[in-house]
Structures are given as structure tokens and as C-alpha cells.
Design an enzyme around this catalytic site. Sequence first.
Site, mmCIF file in Angstrom:
data_model
loop_
_atom_site.group_PDB
_atom_site.id
_atom_site.type_symbol
_atom_site.label_atom_id
_atom_site.label_comp_id
_atom_site.label_asym_id
_atom_site.label_seq_id
_atom_site.Cartn_x
_atom_site.Cartn_y
_atom_site.Cartn_z
ATOM 1 N N CYS A 2 21.320 1.835 -0.934
ATOM 2 C CA CYS A 2 22.126 2.514 -1.930
ATOM 3 C C CYS A 2 22.692 1.493 -2.909
ATOM 4 O O CYS A 2 23.153 0.429 -2.512
ATOM 5 C CB CYS A 2 23.285 3.311 -1.353
ATOM 6 S SG CYS A 2 22.767 4.595 -0.225
ATOM 7 N N ARG A 29 17.558 -0.553 -4.428
ATOM 8 C CA ARG A 29 18.358 -0.345 -3.224
ATOM 9 C C ARG A 29 18.227 1.085 -2.682
ATOM 10 O O ARG A 29 18.701 1.382 -1.590
ATOM 11 C CB ARG A 29 19.831 -0.639 -3.515
ATOM 12 C CG ARG A 29 20.062 -2.033 -4.032
ATOM 13 C CD ARG A 29 21.520 -2.276 -4.264
ATOM 14 N NE ARG A 29 22.231 -2.295 -3.012
ATOM 15 C CZ ARG A 29 22.403 -3.377 -2.272
ATOM 16 N NH1 ARG A 29 21.932 -4.531 -2.668
ATOM 17 N NH2 ARG A 29 23.063 -3.322 -1.150
ATOM 18 N N TRP A 68 19.811 6.070 -1.059
ATOM 19 C CA TRP A 68 18.759 6.079 -0.043
ATOM 20 C C TRP A 68 19.342 6.873 1.109
ATOM 21 O O TRP A 68 20.294 6.444 1.751
ATOM 22 C CB TRP A 68 18.418 4.656 0.394
ATOM 23 C CG TRP A 68 17.261 4.594 1.349
ATOM 24 C CD1 TRP A 68 15.934 4.586 1.027
ATOM 25 C CD2 TRP A 68 17.323 4.528 2.782
ATOM 26 N NE1 TRP A 68 15.167 4.530 2.168
ATOM 27 C CE2 TRP A 68 15.987 4.493 3.256
ATOM 28 C CE3 TRP A 68 18.355 4.502 3.704
ATOM 29 C CZ2 TRP A 68 15.667 4.428 4.599
ATOM 30 C CZ3 TRP A 68 18.035 4.437 5.062
ATOM 31 C CH2 TRP A 68 16.709 4.399 5.495
ATOM 32 N N ASN A 92 28.444 3.155 0.289
ATOM 33 C CA ASN A 92 27.207 2.535 0.750
ATOM 34 C C ASN A 92 27.448 2.113 2.195
ATOM 35 O O ASN A 92 28.444 1.452 2.475
ATOM 36 C CB ASN A 92 26.892 1.316 -0.127
ATOM 37 C CG ASN A 92 25.691 0.529 0.371
ATOM 38 O OD1 ASN A 92 24.841 1.059 1.082
ATOM 39 N ND2 ASN A 92 25.625 -0.736 -0.009
ATOM 40 N N GLY A 93 26.551 2.504 3.094
ATOM 41 C CA GLY A 93 26.728 2.125 4.491
ATOM 42 C C GLY A 93 26.697 3.355 5.370
ATOM 43 O O GLY A 93 26.240 4.423 4.946
ATOM 44 N N GLU A 465 1.354 -8.102 9.674
ATOM 45 C CA GLU A 465 1.869 -7.978 8.308
ATOM 46 C C GLU A 465 0.891 -7.190 7.421
ATOM 47 O O GLU A 465 1.296 -6.384 6.589
ATOM 48 C CB GLU A 465 2.150 -9.380 7.723
ATOM 49 C CG GLU A 465 2.338 -9.470 6.214
ATOM 50 C CD GLU A 465 3.397 -8.516 5.646
ATOM 51 O OE1 GLU A 465 4.190 -7.936 6.403
ATOM 52 O OE2 GLU A 465 3.399 -8.333 4.417
ATOM 53 N N LYS A 469 1.725 -3.932 5.132
ATOM 54 C CA LYS A 469 1.472 -3.866 3.686
ATOM 55 C C LYS A 469 0.642 -2.637 3.343
ATOM 56 O O LYS A 469 0.939 -1.887 2.421
ATOM 57 C CB LYS A 469 0.760 -5.158 3.266
ATOM 58 C CG LYS A 469 1.059 -5.680 1.919
ATOM 59 C CD LYS A 469 2.369 -6.388 1.711
ATOM 60 C CE LYS A 469 3.585 -5.762 2.243
ATOM 61 N NZ LYS A 469 4.695 -6.583 2.572
ATOM 62 N N GLU A 472 2.746 0.714 4.039
ATOM 63 C CA GLU A 472 3.926 1.061 3.239
ATOM 64 C C GLU A 472 3.572 1.482 1.815
ATOM 65 O O GLU A 472 4.302 2.260 1.227
ATOM 66 C CB GLU A 472 4.993 -0.041 3.264
ATOM 67 C CG GLU A 472 4.691 -1.288 2.494
ATOM 68 C CD GLU A 472 5.830 -2.322 2.572
ATOM 69 O OE1 GLU A 472 7.006 -1.949 2.642
ATOM 70 O OE2 GLU A 472 5.511 -3.522 2.540
ATOM 71 N N HIS A 488 -8.329 -4.425 25.393
ATOM 72 C CA HIS A 488 -7.423 -3.964 26.460
ATOM 73 C C HIS A 488 -6.872 -2.566 26.182
ATOM 74 O O HIS A 488 -5.870 -2.170 26.752
ATOM 75 C CB HIS A 488 -6.283 -4.967 26.636
ATOM 76 C CG HIS A 488 -6.756 -6.311 27.115
ATOM 77 N ND1 HIS A 488 -7.244 -6.507 28.384
ATOM 78 C CD2 HIS A 488 -6.867 -7.497 26.474
ATOM 79 C CE1 HIS A 488 -7.614 -7.775 28.516
ATOM 80 N NE2 HIS A 488 -7.406 -8.397 27.369
ATOM 81 N N LYS A 578 14.261 -1.428 -1.207
ATOM 82 C CA LYS A 578 13.994 -2.866 -1.182
ATOM 83 C C LYS A 578 14.969 -3.609 -0.286
ATOM 84 O O LYS A 578 14.600 -4.584 0.366
ATOM 85 C CB LYS A 578 14.078 -3.387 -2.624
ATOM 86 C CG LYS A 578 13.755 -4.863 -2.789
ATOM 87 C CD LYS A 578 12.282 -5.114 -2.605
ATOM 88 C CE LYS A 578 11.916 -6.568 -2.733
ATOM 89 N NZ LYS A 578 10.618 -6.833 -2.068
HETATM 90 C C1 AGP Z 1 8.457 -5.603 2.987
HETATM 91 O O1 AGP Z 1 7.210 -5.306 2.462
HETATM 92 C C2 AGP Z 1 9.095 -4.507 3.643
HETATM 93 N N1 AGP Z 1 9.347 -3.464 2.687
HETATM 94 C C3 AGP Z 1 10.251 -4.732 4.602
HETATM 95 O O2 AGP Z 1 9.666 -4.791 5.858
HETATM 96 C C4 AGP Z 1 11.149 -5.972 4.451
HETATM 97 O O3 AGP Z 1 10.419 -7.123 4.707
HETATM 98 C C5 AGP Z 1 12.334 -5.876 5.424
HETATM 99 O O4 AGP Z 1 13.092 -4.748 5.122
HETATM 100 C C6 AGP Z 1 13.203 -7.106 5.419
HETATM 101 O O5 AGP Z 1 13.824 -7.304 4.192
HETATM 102 P P1 AGP Z 1 14.487 -8.681 3.790
HETATM 103 O O6 AGP Z 1 13.415 -9.714 3.750
HETATM 104 O O7 AGP Z 1 15.111 -8.439 2.464
HETATM 105 O O8 AGP Z 1 15.497 -9.014 4.867
#
Ligand code: AGP
Length: 583
Positions: A2, A29, A68, A92-93, A465, A469, A472, A488, A578
Site C-alpha cells: 500500500c 506498493r 494492495w 498501511n499494514g 527462481e 519468474k 509471476e 524421486h 513490488k
Molecule cells: C520478485 O520477482 C518477486 N516479486 C518477489 O518474490 C520479491 O523478490 C520478494 O517480495 C522480496 O522483495 P524484496 O527483495 O524487496 O525484499
Amino acid sequence: MCGVFAISSADINNAGEKVIEGLKKLEYRGYDSWGVATSHEMKKEVGKISCATVVFKEDSKAIGHSRWATHGGVTSENSHPHTYKTVTLVHNGIFENYLSAKNRLLQKGEKFLSDTDSEVIAHLIQEQLDLSHTPETAIQNVSQSITGRFSIVVMIEGVEEIFVARRGSPLIIGRGKGELSKTTFIASDIPAFLEYTNVVNYIDDDEMAIISNESVQFYNLLSGEEIEKRNIEVSWKEEVADKGDYNHFMIKEIFDQKQSLMSAINHTEEEIQEFISVLQSGNGVYMVACGTAHKACIAAEYYFSQIAGRKINVVPASEMPAFERFINNKTVLFAVSQSGETADILEVLEFGKKRGAKVISITNVESSSIARISQNHLPLRAGKEKAVASTKATTSQMALLLLLAYADNNRLNEGRLVLQSLASSVNDLLNPRYEEYIKSVAETLHDCRNIFIIGRNSLFPMALESAIKIMEVSYIHAQGFAAGEMKHGPIALIEKGTPCIVLGCDSETISNAMELKSRGAKIIGVSNKNNILFDQWLKIPSAGTAISIASLLPIQILSYYLATLRGLNPDMPRNLAKSVTVK
Ligand code: AGP
């Protein structure tokens, strides 16, 4: 999560519009819905604030929010600001114990317009005002009854001042200057007001501020004592978020890696040594991070083990409570984060500090909360990362972590050479022909339902990772495995044509790829050498110990095209934000 932004001014009369403009810079945010209240008006809408063009009546005071969703669906009723009688606020929170407070107020006959925890805070403040408490005491009392992380910005009908309070979620005051010397900005992050001022006061946990046109006063939220705050000049320039010729920030940021890798490893020997000496001073290092940054940390676990002979414990920050008993004054907590605001990490660091642990960190956002509570911090200097999916910050994290592993073994210069050579090959690799080729591979995959990715050694966390990617941004189910683990269990999912991305071409990985191919898998190899097994090949440069970093580049481009070919906006995937500032 947020974005919160507010203005109190005696210099301007278009505060509503200015708050909208500032909120657009905080959209990373949260972008489910937005809302702005001035002294006389309230506008709320579902959707992204970047699409909003709104006109307000003249006003010198406004508070706004880009949401958010946590409590309550994405509706205009659940959007902030929330108002109850004379109180209007943005939050926010998470107000963790809101339900018991809400039930008590419901029994008193109060009505709620939303499903949010935030609206309950407005009711609680009003309840305190009705008991004839001053606004500051009302906010103090309510804040003390709330558990969880929060920041709130409150306007009260008939009261000139704006009131803010923080515990856990970021809140920064911007002090207007020049023609705006009687203007104060309140935001969850500096970019919201950076075009007007770079002079800030950071509100710390359990602090509140009372903002009038003439002054800003700070108080301890628990004791009510006044606090002196220094004005801090931040060195940030307003980085204009410009996509240039690119269609999206994600692909622009992927191409930024032509420069960002070098910036990540450009710290002086002294800075690196100082950081490493804290890391070496501990009796047990825990790396804490979330999501993609957590995968970078797993890669670092391999780097430190193989280059420096050091065992690092890597734990997703949200899982750290299970290991809390091991945190003491000999522990080094090493946080890795792009935003530096991730709530799960902050919680671990705050706990660790109480136990006397040393806290070190690497973040991309230099003025972030994580950077500020760390005893030693190294910035990534990747430049602003705007797309929700992390790309350049991830490879910068990995490059710096690899360099630190070399430094830990007194081989800093060797580490620099490995990474400089990687940066130069990345510079050659990232060109339009390479991008076109990967797009053509994405065209063969974009309507598949599942993608599996395998890798060994430091390529195992890259398999994890790669899956994040792809998922998401394209919403295709993707899963990464240690190459030797497929047999396995997960191999049961392989059918004719199932796409499997194989990171690396060492003999053992190729044997595992062969097991998949024998069951009908379509193999997409990512390596410096082609292999007869590969149905498609994404070439990467030979990068030695930095192979994990090189392997991510084609996957990032592939993910981008999987998203765009499916008609999706990779910069703002559904349900994500983000900066994840809630637990
Ligand atoms: C990244 O592609 C992701 N959207 C997410 O996993 C991100 O890496 C995670 O929320 C951690 O964020 P930060 O690096 O700002 O702590």
C-alpha cells in the site's frame, strides 16, 4: 504494501491533484484500488491510480492511498481513506487484533461500511475523541491497543493538523522548501515527494507526528514525550521512471543489466572488507530474505560453501521464527532485499537486534528501513527497479554475494575479475537478435500449462527462481527442482511434450535431462554449449563460478515474452506488489 501519501500546505491549493500525482509514484506498493480525501471531498476507485485523472475542489490538505488488499476484497468500499464521523484515515499494514475491537464496536451499535481492519481504527479514534481526549491522546491510546505493523495518516474534521503514527510500516516526512516552505509531505516512500524536496525526517517505530502548516512536531507514541528530529538531506535524485524505447519496465530492466552488474561490484576494497569482517565476527550467519531474493541467498549458500568454505544458514524470513532459539549476540543476521522494506525480514531483524545479534544487509533502495537498521550495509546500485518482477536487482544481489564469498576467502581481486568478465559478456549477449530468438522460443511455449526447470549446484536455486519468474508474470504453472530430485517423484508429471528447462550441461545434469526426455519431455537447454538432447537451446556465456547469474538472463527474457504473448502486463502482475510490507 500500500502506498500512502498526504500533503498539508499553506502554499498550494491543489493538494488533491498533487496527492494523486505522488501516489502514482508509489503504485508499485499496491495497485488494486486507490482513494484520496481532501478536507471536503472523497474520491475512490477500483483499479490502477496510474489511469486516474481527477479534479478536486481547491484544498490545501489531502490524504491518499493506493491499495494492495489484505482484509476485504478489491472494492471501492474497501479502498482507503476510511471515514467514521469526524475521522478520516489511510492505513498501511495489518491491525492483527481488529476483529475483537470490531465485535465490541458492533455490539455498541456502530455500523461499518467496509470489511477492512483499517476502518476499525477510524472508529476507535472517534471513540477516544468522543471521550473528550485530544486527537494526539486518542491516536496514542488507539495505537497502543493495536497489535501488528502499521502506519496511519489521520485527518479530523474541524482540526487543522494532520496526525501520523508508525509501528513497523514505513512513513517519511518531506519538508517543503523555497516556495513550498509551508508545505509538508507524508509518504510511505520518498519518490512520492522527491520532485518537491529531498529534506526528510524518518518516522521510526512507535513515533507519531503532528503536522500543521507552520510546524511538524514529533512524539514518542508510547510515552507522549516530544522528540527532536534532524532534517536529513537525502542524496536521491528523482530517477525518472522512463521506459525509453521499451514497451515495459521489465524488459528495460533486463537490458539495464548491461550496466547494473558492474555497479553492484564497484564497492571499494575497504567497504567490502569492513562488511566481511562483521560477517566473519559471528558464530553463525543466518541469511534472511523473501521470494526471489531468498533464491539469490540460496545461490550464495553455494558460493560461500565452495569458495570460502563457510556454511551460511539460509532461511526464508517468514520461516525464521522456527529458528529463533539460535539467535543470540554471536549471530550475524544478513538480510538481502531489493526494496529494503519487506515486513517479514524487518521482523526478523528487529527480533535479532533485541537478542544482540549483528545485522548486516544488502538492499537496492539505499534509504530503506532495512538499510537503516543495519550495522553495516552495502547498496546494490542497480538503479530503480520498477517492474514487480525483480530482474536486475536479483543479478546484482548475486554478483555482490559472489564477490563477498571471494572476499571472505581473501580473493577479492579474483572475484572482481570473474564478475567483470561476466559483466562484459552480458553486455555482448543482451542484444536485439538474442531477444528475438528467445521470443521465438516463447512462441512455442506460451500456451503450455506447466513448465519444469531443473539445475544442480548453484543452478538449483536458479531453477527455483526461474519458476518464480515464469509464474509471476505469465501465470503459467512452473516448478523448479534440484536436477537429481526429479526421479524421486516429480518425474511422474512428465508427459509427451512437457516443457522442461535444463540449466547447465554437465554430465550429471544431462543424465537427468535424458531421464526426462525418455519420458517424452521437450528439453530447453540453458548452457554455454549445445547438446544433442536439447530441442531448443538458450545460449549463455561461459561464466565460471558466475554461471548461476548468466543462466538467469535468458529465463528473464523468456518469462517476459511468455507474459506478453499471453496478452499480460508483466510490469504489474495480478495480486502482487513490488514492496511487501505486510507479514
Ligand atoms: C520478485 O520477482 C518477486 N516479486 C518477489 O518474490 C520479491 O523478490 C520478494 O517480495 C522480496 O522483495 P524484496 O527483495 O524487496 O525484499
